[in-house]
Write an enzyme that holds these catalytic residues in place. Structure first.
Site, short mmCIF file in Angstrom:
data_model
loop_
_atom_site.label_atom_id
_atom_site.label_comp_id
_atom_site.label_asym_id
_atom_site.label_seq_id
_atom_site.Cartn_x
_atom_site.Cartn_y
_atom_site.Cartn_z
N SER A 206 1.14 -1.16 0.39
CA SER A 206 -0.10 0.29 0.65
C SER A 206 1.08 1.29 0.09
O SER A 206 1.71 1.34 0.47
CB SER A 206 -0.62 -0.19 1.07
N SER B 155 -3.65 -3.55 -3.13
CA SER B 155 -3.05 -2.79 -2.19
C SER B 155 -4.32 -1.46 -1.70
O SER B 155 -5.12 -1.32 -2.64
CB SER B 155 -2.43 -1.95 -3.54
N ASP C 263 -4.07 2.04 -1.69
CA ASP C 263 -3.11 3.22 -2.00
C ASP C 263 -4.45 4.50 -2.07
O ASP C 263 -5.27 4.73 -2.41
CB ASP C 263 -2.94 3.02 -4.09
#
Length: 356
Positions: free
Chosen positions: A236, A274, A276
């Protein structure tokens, strides 16, 4: 060996000049504080974690809010406070970053700090929206140990400063990994003149994504890593953007979207797992907590979206996010974590187009 920043290697990103410190703190009033927890416990557990705090200005942020926006590149994350931010476009607390399991403790610590500052919260006025972001540092850190406590959040806020700030293995970046190497905290800024005015865009990242095979060096070509890599979670990144340009909350959300381009330049493709997340704010205006007398109008002016001006700010954002990520790698040092795991510092010749 002392670790250096990307520009110390002779590599520049983009066509705009940096601010004085090439940091998010180049935006006047913005401050950053860290608490770093790095320790090997008697029971064999290794602690590699921490807290970072970004303050939009040095005064009482609850009493004098700033306009903000947020953008989710990929939503595999556990942030606090971004829903209200997206709804109202206001930031009324310091922005805190930490590891995934420490979000509750850091939220409590930030809340206690704001309650101490503002006795009227929850009594004679409403509640407060605390903003906390996270990345998973469990590869190096004993994340199950819940070593971050509420007082660490307050400590990070109170230690915040302007000027040169620490990068690499500090604060929330202490236990992070990036592109198969040691990641962490990174920052950068860009400055440009717009007629008679000068505006700055700054970024602050906690990098924790990708494998060696994903890395795209900022200079030259690099043959993709052929070694077998350990299977890892998708990782991340938390990206905080600040500017002194007079942008409204909608424009700040547009600015936040452009961070994804800087992220992708380094090798990220926002994998399934992930998280983000981008948070952006402007220091150009402060919004008082109390409503003004009738009529309830606040006379603010914002940049006109005439194409060139806003596009240049977008370009500055992309460049500063990319360089912040490289700085997080450049400044990070080799770190030993839990279970004897080690994350090596990135060799500089990789960034120069080598294959080491």
């Amino acid at each position: 060996m002392t670790r250096v920043r990307l520009r110390d290697l002779g590599i520049t990103i983009g066509r705009y000049k940096t601010g004085t410190h090439n940091s998010i703190t180049d935006i006047p009033g913005v401050m950053v504080g860290h608490v770093t927890l790095s320790d090997k416990k008697e029971n064999g557990c290794t602690v590699q974690t921490g807290v970072s705090a970004i303050l939009p200005h040095p005064d009482n942020v609850f009493r004098e809010k700033v306009l903000g926006g947020a953008y989710v590149i990929n939503g595999f994350g556990k942030t606090v406070g971004t829903i209200q931010l997206q709804e109202l476009g206001l930031i009324e607390s310091p922005i805190l970053l930490t590891n995934t399991f420490s979000v509750p403790a850091v939220s409590e610590g930030t809340l206690r700090h704001l309650l101490h500052q503002n006795p009227q919260i929850g009594d004679t006025t409403g509640t407060v929206n605390v903003i906390v972001g996270e990345c998973n540092d469990g590869y190096l850190n004993d994340i199950r140990g819940l070593h971050v406590k509420p007082h660490h959040a307050r400590q990070a806020i109170l230690s915040a400063k302007s000027g040169v700030i620490e990068e690499g293995c500090v604060g929330a970046g202490t236990g992070m990994s990036c592109l198969g190497f040691k990641g962490g905290v990174g920052t950068s800024s860009r400055v440009a003149s717009f007629g008679t005015e000068q505006f700055t865009v700054g970024a602050f990242v906690v990098s924790n994504f990708g494998l060696k095979k994903d890395l795209r060096p900022p200079r030259g070509d690099w043959t993709s890593c052929s070694e077998q890599e350990e299977k890892m979670p998708d990782g991340s990144i938390m990206i905080i953007l600040a500017t002194n340009a007079p942008l409204n909350e909608r424009q700040l959300s547009r600015l936040a979207k452009r961070a994804s381009f800087g992220l992708s330049r380094t090798g990220s493709y926002a994998a399934h797992g992930s998280g983000d997340i981008v948070i952006a704010f402007s220091t150009a205006h402060r919004i008082p907590h109390e409503s003004p007398p009738h009529p309830k109008r606040i006379p603010f002016t914002f940049l006109r979206e005439d194409g060139d001006t806003i596009s240049r700010l977008f370009e500055m954002t992309v460049d500063t996010v990319e360089e912040s990520i490289w700085n997080s790698l450049c400044k990070a040092t080799t770190t030993e974590g839990i279970h004897g795991r080690v994350r090596e510092a990135i060799p500089y010749d990789m960034l120069l187009g080598g294959t080491s």
